[in-house]
Every structure is written in C-alpha cells, then in structure tokens.
Motif scaffolding. Sequence first.
Motif, PDB file in Angstrom:
ATOM      1  N   HIS A  58       1.034  -1.316  -0.285  1.00 51.29           N
ATOM      2  CA  HIS A  58      -0.251  -0.073   0.060  1.00 51.29           C
ATOM      3  C   HIS A  58       0.841   1.464   0.161  1.00 51.29           C
ATOM      4  CE1 HIS A  58      -4.461  -1.223   0.271  1.00 51.29           C
ATOM      5  NE2 HIS A  58      -4.036  -2.290   1.070  1.00 51.29           N
ATOM      6  N   SER A  59       0.228   1.985  -0.776  1.00 55.25           N
ATOM      7  CA  SER A  59       1.133   3.967  -0.781  1.00 55.25           C
ATOM      8  C   SER A  59      -0.495   4.466  -0.500  1.00 55.25           C
ATOM      9  CB  SER A  59       1.782   4.101  -1.832  1.00 55.25           C
ATOM     10  OG  SER A  59       2.928   4.987  -1.566  1.00 55.25           O
ATOM     11  N   GLN A  60      -0.508   5.808  -1.344  1.00 55.11           N
ATOM     12  CA  GLN A  60      -0.988   6.647  -1.233  1.00 55.11           C
ATOM     13  C   GLN A  60      -2.662   6.123  -1.733  1.00 55.11           C
ATOM     14  OE1 GLN A  60       1.957   7.011  -3.157  1.00 55.11           O
ATOM     15  NE2 GLN A  60       2.378   9.065  -3.189  1.00 55.11           N
ATOM     16  N   SER A  61      -2.528   5.108  -2.424  1.00 55.79           N
ATOM     17  CA  SER A  61      -4.200   4.717  -2.823  1.00 55.79           C
ATOM     18  C   SER A  61      -4.441   4.206  -1.924  1.00 55.79           C
ATOM     19  CB  SER A  61      -3.936   3.768  -3.732  1.00 55.79           C
ATOM     20  OG  SER A  61      -3.701   3.986  -4.985  1.00 55.79           O
ATOM     21  N   LEU A  62      -4.137   4.002  -0.624  1.00 55.48           N
ATOM     22  CA  LEU A  62      -4.680   3.526   1.024  1.00 55.48           C
ATOM     23  C   LEU A  62      -5.849   4.529   1.367  1.00 55.48           C
ATOM     24  CD1 LEU A  62      -4.937   1.401   3.368  1.00 55.48           C
ATOM     25  CD2 LEU A  62      -3.357   2.968   4.220  1.00 55.48           C
ATOM     26  N   ALA A  63      -5.780   5.567   0.990  1.00 60.31           N
ATOM     27  CA  ALA A  63      -6.829   6.590   1.151  1.00 60.31           C
ATOM     28  C   ALA A  63      -8.191   6.308   0.858  1.00 60.31           C
ATOM     29  CB  ALA A  63      -6.548   7.946   0.829  1.00 60.31           C
ATOM     30  N   ALA A  64      -8.269   5.574  -0.461  1.00 63.32           N
ATOM     31  CA  ALA A  64      -9.017   5.283  -1.059  1.00 63.32           C
ATOM     32  C   ALA A  64     -10.000   3.883  -0.787  1.00 63.32           C
ATOM     33  CB  ALA A  64      -8.688   4.861  -3.061  1.00 63.32           C
ATOM     34  N   LEU A  65      -9.352   2.917  -0.143  1.00 64.36           N
ATOM     35  CA  LEU A  65      -9.424   2.303   0.049  1.00 64.36           C
ATOM     36  C   LEU A  65      -9.895   2.090   2.035  1.00 64.36           C
ATOM     37  CD1 LEU A  65      -7.932  -1.457   1.375  1.00 64.36           C
ATOM     38  CD2 LEU A  65      -9.105  -0.479   2.805  1.00 64.36           C
ATOM     39  N   LEU A  66      -9.744   3.331   2.462  1.00 64.48           N
ATOM     40  CA  LEU A  66     -10.253   3.484   3.408  1.00 64.48           C
ATOM     41  C   LEU A  66     -11.202   4.756   3.493  1.00 64.48           C
ATOM     42  CD1 LEU A  66      -6.821   4.414   5.236  1.00 64.48           C
ATOM     43  CD2 LEU A  66      -8.456   2.313   6.165  1.00 64.48           C
ATOM     44  N   HIS A  67     -11.650   5.319   2.945  1.00 58.20           N
ATOM     45  CA  HIS A  67     -12.985   5.895   1.837  1.00 58.20           C
ATOM     46  C   HIS A  67     -13.931   5.509   1.901  1.00 58.20           C
ATOM     47  CE1 HIS A  67     -15.721   9.299   0.511  1.00 58.20           C
ATOM     48  NE2 HIS A  67     -15.626   8.834  -0.614  1.00 58.20           N
ATOM     49  N   GLY A  68     -13.186   4.297   0.533  1.00 60.44           N
ATOM     50  CA  GLY A  68     -14.728   3.091   0.486  1.00 60.44           C
ATOM     51  C   GLY A  68     -14.590   2.129   1.520  1.00 60.44           C
ATOM     52  N   PHE A  69     -14.698   1.810   2.546  1.00 59.46           N
ATOM     53  CA  PHE A  69     -14.943   1.195   4.004  1.00 59.46           C
ATOM     54  C   PHE A  69     -15.396   2.372   4.911  1.00 59.46           C
ATOM     55  CE2 PHE A  69     -12.586  -1.929   2.217  1.00 59.46           C
ATOM     56  CZ  PHE A  69     -12.771  -3.481   3.133  1.00 59.46           C
ATOM     57  N   ALA A  70     -15.329   3.758   5.080  1.00 55.40           N
ATOM     58  CA  ALA A  70     -15.745   4.287   6.162  1.00 55.40           C
ATOM     59  C   ALA A  70     -16.930   4.562   5.357  1.00 55.40           C
ATOM     60  CB  ALA A  70     -14.933   5.691   5.748  1.00 55.40           C
ATOM     61  N   THR A  71     -17.030   4.888   4.127  1.00 56.71           N
ATOM     62  CA  THR A  71     -18.903   5.369   4.098  1.00 56.71           C
ATOM     63  C   THR A  71     -19.409   4.649   2.980  1.00 56.71           C
ATOM     64  OG1 THR A  71     -17.506   5.906   1.636  1.00 56.71           O
ATOM     65  CG2 THR A  71     -17.573   7.517   3.122  1.00 56.71           C
ATOM     66  N   TYR A  72     -18.822   3.090   2.889  1.00 56.43           N
ATOM     67  CA  TYR A  72     -20.319   2.137   2.647  1.00 56.43           C
ATOM     68  C   TYR A  72     -21.255   1.642   3.494  1.00 56.43           C
ATOM     69  CZ  TYR A  72     -21.200  -2.895   1.098  1.00 56.43           C
ATOM     70  OH  TYR A  72     -22.340  -3.788   0.058  1.00 56.43           O
ATOM     71  N   ASP A  73     -21.315   1.419   4.424  1.00 49.71           N
ATOM     72  CA  ASP A  73     -22.046   1.716   5.445  1.00 49.71           C
ATOM     73  C   ASP A  73     -22.409   2.185   6.764  1.00 49.71           C
ATOM     74  OD1 ASP A  73     -24.529   0.367   6.822  1.00 49.71           O
ATOM     75  OD2 ASP A  73     -23.755  -1.558   7.382  1.00 49.71           O
ATOM     76  N   PRO A  74     -23.669   3.593   6.212  1.00 51.92           N
ATOM     77  CA  PRO A  74     -23.799   4.412   7.123  1.00 51.92           C
ATOM     78  C   PRO A  74     -23.819   4.456   8.742  1.00 51.92           C
ATOM     79  CG  PRO A  74     -24.902   4.851   5.428  1.00 51.92           C
ATOM     80  CD  PRO A  74     -24.832   3.120   5.395  1.00 51.92           C
TER      81      PRO A  74
END
Length: 461
Positions: free
Chosen positions: A131-147
């Motif tokens: 992982h490098s900078q693209s980790l931000a996209a993965l975390l964004h998905g996990f943080a917003t997937y289920d409210p």
Amino acid sequence: MSVPAVVIAAPASGSGKTTVATGLIGALRAAGHRVAPFKVGPDYIDPGYHALAAERPGRNLDTVLVGHDRIRALYAHGSAGCDIAVVEGVMGLFDGKIGGSDTDPSAEGSTAQVAALLGAPVILVVDARGHSQSLAALLHGFATYDPAVRIGGVILNRVGSDRHAEVLRAACARVGLPVLGVVARLDELAVPSRHLGLIPAVEHGRAAVAAVDAMTVLVAESVDLAAVVDAARSTAAAPAWDPAAELGEPPTGSRVSVALAGGPAFTFGYAEHRELLDAAGADVAVFDPLCDPLPENAAALVLPGGFPEEHAGALSANSSLRTALAQRVAAGMPVHAECAGLLYLARTLDGHPMAGVLDVAAEFGRTLTLGYREAVALTDSPLWSAGERVTGHEFHRTRLVGDIGAEAQAWGWRAWGGNSTREGFVHGPVHASYLHTHPAGNPAAIGRFVRAAQRFAATGG
C-alpha cells in the motif's frame, strides 16, 4: 452504563487481526484494565488466545447462530465486571454468511453487523504491504460503505519502514481517519497453524503463552493505548444474558454429573455451554480423553469439536476409556457429540481404533467443508425433536468412509445449489454430527439433554 468497546476489523482475512486484537487485550490488561475479549463468528481458536491475554474466558458473538436479539445480552453477560472490551472481527469487515440480503450493505454474521448492533467503533487493521497513497481510496470506501458502521481509527500493520509509515499516515489523514498504531513487519511473531487455522492455545502450551506475550509487547510498543481507550464507546445498553432465564423454567430433579471432554483433542466449545448445563441442573466434570477415565457417576457425556485427527494414536491408546464409554452408551447414557466427538465415536479414525459406538470409519480428507447450515432434525434425540429447525456451522477436513450403515440420521438441509443433504447420526441415546451449534441459540436442547441425564441416573445407570 454498558462497558465501552472497540471492534478490531480488517479489509480482508490475513491482515493481522488476531495478532493485533490479542496483543491489544494483553497490553490493556497489563496497563491495569479489566478487558472482556470477544470474537465475531463461530471461530473457536482465536478466543483461546484471547483468554490467555485477558485471563478470563474468550466469548463469541455470532448473529447467525444465536440471533440478533441475543448479541447485546451476551455482550453484557461476557463483559460484566470489566471496564473495556475488545471484539475481534471475522474475515473482512463486511464479510459474512453467503446468500444473505441483496439490500443490506453488511452481510449477516459480519463484523460490521455486530459492530452496528453494539454501537461500537471499528478500528481497521490494514496490512500495509503493497500500500501507498491509494490506501486513502480504500479507507474512504470502508468508511462510507455502511452508514451504520463508524470507523474510529486505523492500525497500520506490517509496515516496512519509517518512510512507508509516513506515506500511509498522510493517506489516512486525507480521509480524516486517525492512525492509532504502526506495527512493524515481524515474521517471527507468526503463530503455527494447521489445516483449520491456528493451532489452539491449549495444544500450543508454553509456545502459545510466549506468542501472546510477544503480541502484547509488540502492541504495547506500537499502538497508542490511550487513544484506543479514548476511541472506545459505551455499547447499546441491554440486560445481561441469563442462562437460567433462557431455559424458561427452573431445573427439576436432582443435580447430575455431566462429563465434558476437554484437553488438546477437544478444544472447540462455547463458555455459555457450561453455564447452561449448570443452570439446567448439571455439575460439569471436565476430563481429558487422552489420558483420563470417564468421570465417576457421569450421567451424560458432551464430546465437543477439536482436532482428534492430530491425537488419534493417544486417544486410541486410552482403551479403558473407550471400553467404558461404549458400555455406558449401551446402558443408555445420553451423549452429545459434535465433529471431533463424532469422530471419536466411530470405529476407527485414520486406522486407529476409537470408541466404536457408531458403525462408521473416519479419515482425514483433502477437502475443507465450511459454512453455515439451516438444518432440520430428522430423528428424535436427547436434544432435539424431529422437525425442529437449527442453524449450525460445519468446519472440518475429515470425512466418513465406507458403508455408513443403517443409523438414523440427525440432520437434513439444502446444500449450495439446492441439493438435499442428510448428515449425522442418532443412535439410541447418542446424537452425533459434524454440525456445530451454539448452545445460547438452542437453550431448550440443553435443558432436554440434562433431563435425559437425570432419567438415566434415576435408573441407576
């Protein structure tokens, strides 16, 4: 007020949840906290390591096996007297039972579902390798997937260098998630495993204690414990689970002794099982079939799951126990055998003579059988009446071979693809099956089993 909790989850299996969760339990306890350890799902092995770290029983929270309505109560029961709880997730955060709802973002039985039911924040353990900078996209998905699920922070695991950690911290900051710890890449912390996962703590002995100690030191040095405690939130309040109340009626008759197999070969069980047996009127006598005799005056026997295939020679060598068990079953003693228990009751296991109660042979196989089952009882037994529906879980690599014989079968269900499956045996007073059930999800069955033991004891058996 309910006990605050954090849920240790990950984007995928193999990210290091068990190392981080176990180490966190140990580090918090060493810092003076009374820690309640939990595991999401039907896993029996991880709770053994949790128990070593917490110095109290590890417990499971499984919505599939016990139902949604019991999760908060079982949590309140298991966390009583503690000031924080650590709940280790299963697989990836949103992974659970296959074939569930197409509309709910979190699968049935998933870590996310349990976290939402408890109202507890998730700390996401990320395997940083690759992982490098693209980790931000993965975390964004996990943080917003289920409210309904709140990510309270990230622990970066298996980080390669200080520079690597700096890049990953920046990625986390980009999506507003705090980094609660950075754990270096250390191969020597690996805990030995076998075909069903980690070797159980009971079997691993001193090496398991050493592994837990190493995990504790690693997390204490790598994770901001104060930040984790601060991230923990009080869970949704609920009355604590009460085994006596679950049984629905006070026990009748004299107390009886129920033998419970333990030791290295029979390590798969739930803490609530013993509590329900006790509440139903049983005095539980734990023994090790590798070396012990059948407990004196036992009026019933529970043979839980485990790894008998790893100890077949020693189990076979205890011939006096095998003979006594067969004689007691012939006299009518009730037996509840799951998975390892089924194998122990067979004629042979990988060629080693077993108890011979069931006219089947067993051997280690090449295929892993794994998954939840919606089963219906096919035959009356000391636990279930024909027609009763039960949700259970299979997890084994052994198989039965040769002529299965004419034994009455225990369960029926629809397999993947719709094919009808029949499994397990009811042989007189014996219920033996590969299917694992959670006693807290089936308390009436435990009450019936103890009453069957009382009837057997009353006959002078």
